[in-house]
Enzyme design. Structure first.
Site, PDB file in Angstrom:
ATOM      1  N   ASP A 129      -1.807   1.840  -9.055  1.00  0.00           N
ATOM      2  CA  ASP A 129      -2.164   0.610  -8.339  1.00  0.00           C
ATOM      3  C   ASP A 129      -3.603   0.711  -7.856  1.00  0.00           C
ATOM      4  O   ASP A 129      -3.941   1.594  -7.060  1.00  0.00           O
ATOM      5  CB  ASP A 129      -1.224   0.395  -7.149  1.00  0.00           C
ATOM      6  CG  ASP A 129      -1.317  -1.023  -6.608  1.00  0.00           C
ATOM      7  OD1 ASP A 129      -1.782  -1.925  -7.345  1.00  0.00           O
ATOM      8  OD2 ASP A 129      -0.929  -1.234  -5.447  1.00  0.00           O
ATOM      9  N   TYR A 131      -7.164  -1.255  -6.200  1.00  0.00           N
ATOM     10  CA  TYR A 131      -7.440  -1.903  -4.912  1.00  0.00           C
ATOM     11  C   TYR A 131      -8.748  -2.658  -5.129  1.00  0.00           C
ATOM     12  O   TYR A 131      -9.726  -2.429  -4.452  1.00  0.00           O
ATOM     13  CB  TYR A 131      -7.586  -0.786  -3.862  1.00  0.00           C
ATOM     14  CG  TYR A 131      -7.558  -1.188  -2.409  1.00  0.00           C
ATOM     15  CD1 TYR A 131      -6.511  -1.928  -1.873  1.00  0.00           C
ATOM     16  CD2 TYR A 131      -8.573  -0.777  -1.546  1.00  0.00           C
ATOM     17  CE1 TYR A 131      -6.488  -2.249  -0.528  1.00  0.00           C
ATOM     18  CE2 TYR A 131      -8.552  -1.091  -0.200  1.00  0.00           C
ATOM     19  CZ  TYR A 131      -7.500  -1.825   0.303  1.00  0.00           C
ATOM     20  OH  TYR A 131      -7.472  -2.130   1.652  1.00  0.00           O
ATOM     21  N   HIS A 136      -9.682  -8.691  -0.375  1.00  0.00           N
ATOM     22  CA  HIS A 136      -8.491  -8.051   0.196  1.00  0.00           C
ATOM     23  C   HIS A 136      -8.875  -6.772   0.941  1.00  0.00           C
ATOM     24  O   HIS A 136      -8.422  -6.545   2.072  1.00  0.00           O
ATOM     25  CB  HIS A 136      -7.478  -7.745  -0.908  1.00  0.00           C
ATOM     26  CG  HIS A 136      -6.298  -6.946  -0.436  1.00  0.00           C
ATOM     27  ND1 HIS A 136      -5.359  -7.457   0.422  1.00  0.00           N
ATOM     28  CD2 HIS A 136      -5.917  -5.668  -0.684  1.00  0.00           C
ATOM     29  CE1 HIS A 136      -4.445  -6.530   0.672  1.00  0.00           C
ATOM     30  NE2 HIS A 136      -4.762  -5.433   0.023  1.00  0.00           N
ATOM     31  N   ARG A 145     -10.058  -1.655  11.127  1.00  0.00           N
ATOM     32  CA  ARG A 145     -11.244  -0.898  11.579  1.00  0.00           C
ATOM     33  C   ARG A 145     -12.351  -1.797  12.119  1.00  0.00           C
ATOM     34  O   ARG A 145     -13.374  -1.306  12.564  1.00  0.00           O
ATOM     35  CB  ARG A 145     -11.807  -0.078  10.406  1.00  0.00           C
ATOM     36  CG  ARG A 145     -10.930   1.076   9.978  1.00  0.00           C
ATOM     37  CD  ARG A 145     -11.572   1.880   8.851  1.00  0.00           C
ATOM     38  NE  ARG A 145     -11.741   1.088   7.644  1.00  0.00           N
ATOM     39  CZ  ARG A 145     -10.772   0.906   6.724  1.00  0.00           C
ATOM     40  NH1 ARG A 145      -9.603   1.471   6.884  1.00  0.00           N
ATOM     41  NH2 ARG A 145     -10.987   0.157   5.673  1.00  0.00           N
ATOM     42  N   GLU A 204      -0.517  -9.517  -7.443  1.00  0.00           N
ATOM     43  CA  GLU A 204      -1.361  -8.691  -8.303  1.00  0.00           C
ATOM     44  C   GLU A 204      -1.122  -9.061  -9.768  1.00  0.00           C
ATOM     45  O   GLU A 204      -0.123  -9.695 -10.102  1.00  0.00           O
ATOM     46  CB  GLU A 204      -1.045  -7.198  -8.113  1.00  0.00           C
ATOM     47  CG  GLU A 204      -1.052  -6.767  -6.652  1.00  0.00           C
ATOM     48  CD  GLU A 204      -1.120  -5.262  -6.445  1.00  0.00           C
ATOM     49  OE1 GLU A 204      -1.424  -4.528  -7.411  1.00  0.00           O
ATOM     50  OE2 GLU A 204      -0.872  -4.825  -5.304  1.00  0.00           O
ATOM     51  N   ASP A 236       3.640  -6.197  -5.738  1.00  0.00           N
ATOM     52  CA  ASP A 236       3.742  -4.865  -5.134  1.00  0.00           C
ATOM     53  C   ASP A 236       4.307  -5.024  -3.724  1.00  0.00           C
ATOM     54  O   ASP A 236       3.568  -5.043  -2.738  1.00  0.00           O
ATOM     55  CB  ASP A 236       2.341  -4.229  -5.117  1.00  0.00           C
ATOM     56  CG  ASP A 236       2.332  -2.872  -4.453  1.00  0.00           C
ATOM     57  OD1 ASP A 236       3.385  -2.229  -4.395  1.00  0.00           O
ATOM     58  OD2 ASP A 236       1.246  -2.464  -3.982  1.00  0.00           O
ATOM     59  N   TYR A 247       0.652   6.441   6.078  1.00  0.00           N
ATOM     60  CA  TYR A 247      -0.353   6.458   5.011  1.00  0.00           C
ATOM     61  C   TYR A 247      -1.466   7.492   5.173  1.00  0.00           C
ATOM     62  O   TYR A 247      -2.139   7.835   4.208  1.00  0.00           O
ATOM     63  CB  TYR A 247      -0.943   5.057   4.804  1.00  0.00           C
ATOM     64  CG  TYR A 247      -2.103   4.700   5.703  1.00  0.00           C
ATOM     65  CD1 TYR A 247      -3.414   4.775   5.227  1.00  0.00           C
ATOM     66  CD2 TYR A 247      -1.898   4.261   7.001  1.00  0.00           C
ATOM     67  CE1 TYR A 247      -4.482   4.416   6.037  1.00  0.00           C
ATOM     68  CE2 TYR A 247      -2.950   3.919   7.812  1.00  0.00           C
ATOM     69  CZ  TYR A 247      -4.239   3.996   7.324  1.00  0.00           C
ATOM     70  OH  TYR A 247      -5.288   3.664   8.127  1.00  0.00           O
ATOM     71  N   LYS A 256       5.821   1.523  -0.195  1.00  0.00           N
ATOM     72  CA  LYS A 256       5.525   0.823  -1.455  1.00  0.00           C
ATOM     73  C   LYS A 256       6.536   1.111  -2.562  1.00  0.00           C
ATOM     74  O   LYS A 256       6.748   0.267  -3.426  1.00  0.00           O
ATOM     75  CB  LYS A 256       4.147   1.287  -1.980  1.00  0.00           C
ATOM     76  CG  LYS A 256       2.991   0.984  -1.064  1.00  0.00           C
ATOM     77  CD  LYS A 256       2.532  -0.444  -1.261  1.00  0.00           C
ATOM     78  CE  LYS A 256       1.212  -0.686  -0.532  1.00  0.00           C
ATOM     79  NZ  LYS A 256       0.717  -2.047  -0.778  1.00  0.00           N
ATOM     80  N   THR A 352      -3.975  -6.273  -4.603  1.00  0.00           N
ATOM     81  CA  THR A 352      -3.809  -7.647  -4.123  1.00  0.00           C
ATOM     82  C   THR A 352      -5.044  -8.473  -4.445  1.00  0.00           C
ATOM     83  O   THR A 352      -6.168  -8.055  -4.137  1.00  0.00           O
ATOM     84  CB  THR A 352      -3.593  -7.637  -2.598  1.00  0.00           C
ATOM     85  OG1 THR A 352      -2.539  -6.742  -2.311  1.00  0.00           O
ATOM     86  CG2 THR A 352      -3.267  -9.017  -2.070  1.00  0.00           C
TER      87      THR A 352
HETATM   88 CA    CA Z   1      -0.966  -3.025  -3.974  1.00  0.00          CA
END
Ligand code: CA
Length: 420
Positions: A129, A131, A136, A145, A204, A236, A247, A256, A352
């Site tokens: 997967d 990113y 996103h 953050r 996705e 996903d 994580y 996930k 995403t």
């Molecule tokens: Ca994903």
């Protein structure tokens, strides 16, 4: 049968995702019979083994046995020199160019989609997967953050990814059980074990690898598309509360790997060729192995609908695959630059796909902006995350100059967590 009348008998709806320009591939059972390779035209499936047995797929290198398997892996492994010919041959047979005899034989290989249950199109050896949507990554980074540190320092230099779980990828229509897991309550420093309360989708697209590369070799951006057989819609499913606690430092795991949903039809890269577009220009100089020439993005409109148990449906997202920052060619080049070997049937999901506007965000986390802007539903309720009984439907299609090539649906209904 008069040929013109016979062609009208195909009755492909004008706005069908499965026009003669598409001709995707999938696996299904017609009237409960043995699994087989299928294609699709309008609301009919095409039994490829029937065509082969009737002598209508006389293509060098095509092995009829590969059309009677539980997956398309061996068919895809025959190579694009074979699979492209199969697609073109079906287009010919369905067109007005075929002879009456050919057409009548062709029509006997058609069955209504209602008679068919579709299964996973491929056995997935490995799933990765990415990113690759900057919007996103920025949105999620901003929430956790702040906007100043939203993108990690590596993000503009490489298509970031993690290795996912292949065994829990399921075909559209498979119910999705709400997962349980360790969750840190908002007020507290001790985790609890509970059903996820922040269950989400991720809009996705995934590409299916069509050709293997030996271990120790890499695939360049200019070679990459030759290794991509086609694309599917990919949801996903994500449990945000489990994900948030688990994580660090190694990334997504149980938040996930309980399920991902794909659409049953693999739309070939050839069918998507007319919809090729230029992606966004790189914002940082790229290392040579990630540089690419020409357009490698695809203009595919994407939608997410939420259907409530009463059947009412609302579209919560309209995005487009062209918004991705990193192309599939760059993803595959990066994946293999260290010598990693890809296998036929591997799935690489995009991450995403969020667009620039709030209605184009590809997850509930972003659409409802961390539960601060709940989405209105047709029955008067609201959603920040998914409820039991909700059905999420991903849709997607490309359209240009009267040509429509689409993916159908990737849907899944949320079942309550099992009592334990
Ligand atoms: Ca994903």
């Amino acid at each position: 049968m008069n040929s013109v009348r016979a062609r009208e008998a195909l009755a492909i709806p004008k706005n069908s995702d499965f026009s003669i320009f598409n001709i995707p591939f999938g696996i299904g059972k017609i009237n409960g019979q043995q699994s087989r390779a299928l294609s699709r035209l309008g609301n009919a499936v095409i039994d490829l083994h029937h065509l082969f047995s009737a002598g209508l797929l006389d293509i060098q290198g095509l092995n009829g046995e590969t059309l009677l398997r539980h997956n398309l892996n061996d068919f895809i492994a025959l190579g694009k020199s074979v699979t492209s010919q199969v697609r073109k041959r079906i287009q010919y047979l369905a067109s007005t160019q075929s002879t009456d005899e050919e057409f009548q034989t062709f029509v006997r290989a058609l069955h209504p989609i209602e008679s068919t249950s579709m299964t996973m199109p491929v056995e997935v050896p490995n799933y990765t997967d990415f990113y690759s949507s900057k919007e996103h990554a920025f949105n999620v980074g901003s929430m956790f953050r702040g906007p100043d540190k939203a993108l990690m320092p590596n993000w503009l230099h490489m298509p970031v990814a993690y290795h996912g779980r292949a065994s829990s990828i399921v075909v559209s229509g498979t119910p999705i059980r709400r997962p349980r897991g360790q969750i840190l309550p908002p007020e507290g420093d001790q985790p609890v074990f509970a059903p996820s309360r922040l269950l989400d989708f991720e809009l996705e697209m995934a590409f299916v690898v069509g050709k293997a590369n030996p271990l120790g070799t890499s695939i360049s951006t200019s070679e990459a598309e030759d290794y991509i057989f086609g694309l599917v819609l990919f949801n996903d499913w994500s449990a945000r509360d489990i994900q948030k606690w688990e994580y660090q430092p190694l990334g997504p795991f149980l938040g996930k790997n309980f399920a991902s949903t794909v659409s049953p039809w693999i739309v070939t890269l050839e069918a998507l060729e007319p919809f090729r577009v230029q992606g966004p220009p790189p914002e940082k100089p790229l290392l040579p192995y990630l540089q690419e020439k020409g357009p490698h993005h695809f203009d595919i409109d994407l939608f997410v609908d939420i259907q409530l148990p009463d059947g009412s449906t609302t579209t919560v997202c309209h995005s487009n695959m062209k918004y991705l920052y990193w192309s599939m060619a760059q993803q595959l080049a990066h994946h293999t630059v260290n010598g990693c070997n890809m296998q036929v049937g591997d799935m690489c999901a995009s991450g995403t796909i969020s667009g620039p506007t709030p209605d184009s965000y590809g997850s509930m986390l972003e659409l409802a902006w961390r539960a601060t802007r709940p989405l209105p539903m047709p029955d008067g309720s609201t959603r920040s995350f998914l409820h039991d009984g909700d059905t999420v439907i991903l849709r997607g299609y490309a359209e240009r100059n009267g040509m429509r090539v689409g993916f159908g649906h990737a849907s899944g209904t949320i079942l309550p967590a099992i009592e334990i």
